[in-house]
Design a protein around this motif. Structure first.
Motif, PDB file in Angstrom:
ATOM      1  N   LEU A  77       0.837  -1.202   0.000  1.00 56.56           N
ATOM      2  CA  LEU A  77       0.000   0.000   0.000  1.00 56.56           C
ATOM      3  C   LEU A  77       0.866   1.243   0.000  1.00 56.56           C
ATOM      4  N   LEU A  79       0.388   5.621   0.957  1.00 56.47           N
ATOM      5  CA  LEU A  79      -0.475   6.597   1.612  1.00 56.47           C
ATOM      6  C   LEU A  79       0.193   7.956   1.582  1.00 56.47           C
ATOM      7  N   ASP A  81       0.803  11.966   2.423  1.00 62.98           N
ATOM      8  CA  ASP A  81       0.596  12.843   3.576  1.00 62.98           C
ATOM      9  C   ASP A  81      -0.311  14.007   3.183  1.00 62.98           C
ATOM     10  N   LEU A  87       5.046   9.863   0.347  1.00 63.40           N
ATOM     11  CA  LEU A  87       4.242   8.645   0.413  1.00 63.40           C
ATOM     12  C   LEU A  87       4.827   7.739   1.478  1.00 63.40           C
ATOM     13  N   THR A  89       5.041   3.944   2.464  1.00 58.94           N
ATOM     14  CA  THR A  89       4.865   2.713   1.707  1.00 58.94           C
ATOM     15  C   THR A  89       5.014   1.490   2.608  1.00 58.94           C
ATOM     16  N   SER A 130      -4.006  -1.518   9.042  1.00 57.91           N
ATOM     17  CA  SER A 130      -4.414  -0.128   8.826  1.00 57.91           C
ATOM     18  C   SER A 130      -3.236   0.784   9.106  1.00 57.91           C
ATOM     19  N   CYS A 132      -2.178   5.289   9.094  1.00 59.04           N
ATOM     20  CA  CYS A 132      -2.540   6.686   8.834  1.00 59.04           C
ATOM     21  C   CYS A 132      -1.408   7.592   9.298  1.00 59.04           C
ATOM     22  N   TRP A 133      -1.350   8.787   8.725  1.00 56.67           N
ATOM     23  CA  TRP A 133      -0.393   9.794   9.173  1.00 56.67           C
ATOM     24  C   TRP A 133      -0.900  10.398  10.476  1.00 56.67           C
ATOM     25  N   SER A 275     -14.679   1.126   4.705  1.00 59.94           N
ATOM     26  CA  SER A 275     -14.102   2.471   4.666  1.00 59.94           C
ATOM     27  C   SER A 275     -15.179   3.510   4.961  1.00 59.94           C
ATOM     28  N   HIS A 321     -11.102   7.007  -1.583  1.00 62.11           N
ATOM     29  CA  HIS A 321     -10.343   8.253  -1.657  1.00 62.11           C
ATOM     30  C   HIS A 321     -11.292   9.340  -2.157  1.00 62.11           C
ATOM     31  N   SER A 365      -2.688  -0.076  -5.168  1.00 62.32           N
ATOM     32  CA  SER A 365      -2.926   0.945  -4.147  1.00 62.32           C
ATOM     33  C   SER A 365      -2.686   2.293  -4.815  1.00 62.32           C
ATOM     34  N   ALA A 367      -2.976   6.841  -4.919  1.00 60.19           N
ATOM     35  CA  ALA A 367      -3.026   8.147  -4.248  1.00 60.19           C
ATOM     36  C   ALA A 367      -3.299   9.187  -5.318  1.00 60.19           C
TER      37      ALA A 367
END
Length: 395
Positions: A77, A79, A81, A87, A89, A130, A132-133, A275, A321, A365, A367
């Motif tokens: 995945l 994600l 910021d 990203l 990873t 899971s 997250c930032w 989600s 998203h 995945s 973004a």
């Protein structure tokens, strides 16, 4: 499925500049604009749809101090910021388990896309459920990870400083790491609400655990089902949760967990919710489930306002998203197709096939941002699949 994917890839290579709406292409769009058929709002929205339809795929060159690892590790995945300049990873490694890294997007350009991968310093043999930032010292200073239990080893929630990967903020102390064991960890979320400052939540089996990183104080809220998805509201002191039972409920953070009345809202899907995303004005919520349903809910009336057709899911944990600035919704299905819808009316604007053969082990995945690489960055979509990263740019 593979024949369909190859056919779509060929069509994308020779596609005309045509939007999803019927009889609508670049030339007719400009003619109608000149004739005054569009008002300002419609023009901006339709122009953006046309740009999305014309996005072209390019492979991104990934620079790293360990190129051999890039050739063997597969993306699990990515994600972005808050500023879309980095990203986080998670990569699956050949020997089993996962390792983490942070990728800088500052070198991302439409013509020659390239990024830099900072060394992966951490490794785990457990599945990342899971991530997250988290904003402790400053915006996006840490990464919050929720790891699944393995055999007799319980699950774990870990807060890693981003400076462990790259020293972009010298004030961060690398030793500032928080980790504790939890049973059956499914989801996590970081709070930016001032009434729950320095707090994060973990969704467990039949309960929600709220933790203050600074004081160590914890609150537990009992539920009737496993909590698979979470997000904190920013303006109101609410934590929204999506459950395996299909229930979506909000926790009022001002209420004690021992008392009653802390459930502030309740919505229901027919399948497990994977989600939840709160829209900016916090009057609507977007949710997806394991039956492939994506619904937009009005939180005031508890009614479904719109459904977004075409998403495919049977049992996977797949994120949504939502990009209100761009007025689009992006989701990757279990069939490995990336779909983009118009938030405004639910129209499916584009279906992007995976560049790799369809596999349940290689679900892309993605973004999306209008500023990939920071405030002056390039707009577009990043897609990580297999060992490769792709960039779909638009102007």
């Amino acid at each position: 499925m593979e024949k369909k994917r190859l056919l779509l890839l060929k069509e994308e290579e020779k596609q005309e500049k045509k939007a999803a709406r019927k009889r609508f292409n670049a030339s007719s769009f400009l003619q109608k604009r000149q004739l005054g058929f569009f008002n300002g709002t419609s023009y901006c929205r339709l122009a953006h749809e046309l740009r999305l339809s014309c996005m072209q795929r390019k492979k991104v060159q990934i620079q790293s101090s360990d190129p051999s690892a890039l050739a063997s590790d597969r993306f699990n995945l990515i994600l972005a910021d808050t500023s879309s300049s980095r990203l986080f990873t998670v990569n699956d490694v050949r020997v089993g388990g996962s390792k983490y890294g942070i990728m800088s997007l500052h070198g991302l350009k439409p013509l020659t896309p390239q990024v830099h991968m900072h060394e992966n310093l951490y490794f785990t043999n457990r599945k990342v459920n899971s991530v997250c930032w988290a904003s402790l010292n400053h915006l996006d200073s840490h990464i919050l990870l929720c790891l699944m239990g393995l055999a007799e080893t319980p699950g774990c929630a870990t807060l890693l400083p981003a400076s462990l990967f790259v020293s972009s903020h010298p004030g961060d102390r690398p030793g500032m790491l928080c980790s504790f064991r939890i049973p059956g960890a499914w989801s996590c979320a970081w709070s930016l609400n001032i009434q729950a400052n320095n707090c994060f939540s973990t969704g467990l089996s039949r309960r929600v655990l709220l933790t203050n990183v600074v004081t160590g104080h914890r609150q537990t809220y009992g539920t009737n089902s496993d909590v698979l998805a979470q997000q904190f509201a920013l303006l109101t002191p609410l934590l929204f949760n999506g459950c395996r039972s299909g229930e979506i409920f909000a926790i009022d953070l001002r209420c004690p967990s021992q008392g009653s009345g802390w459930k502030a809202a309740r919505l229901f899907h027919d399948s497990a919710v994977t989600s939840v995303r709160i829209l900016q004005e916090e009057q609507c919520l977007m949710a997806s489930d394991m039956a492939g349903k994506i619904k937009l809910w009005d939180l005031r009336s508890a009614k479904c306002l719109r459904e977004y057709e075409g998403h495919v899911n049977e049992y996977a944990y797949l994120p949504l998203h939502v990009h209100e600035e761009e007025e689009i919704l992006v989701a990757v299905g279990q069939d490995c197709y990336t779909r983009i819808w118009s938030l405004h009316d639910g129209l499916l604007l584009r279906t992007i096939p995976s560049p790799h053969p369809t596999s349940k082990a290689d679900i892309p995945s993605v973004a999306f941002s209008s500023r990939l690489g920071g405030s002056r960055g390039a707009p577009g979509l990043l897609m990580a699949v297999g060992r490769d990263l792709y960039y779909f740019s638009y102007s």
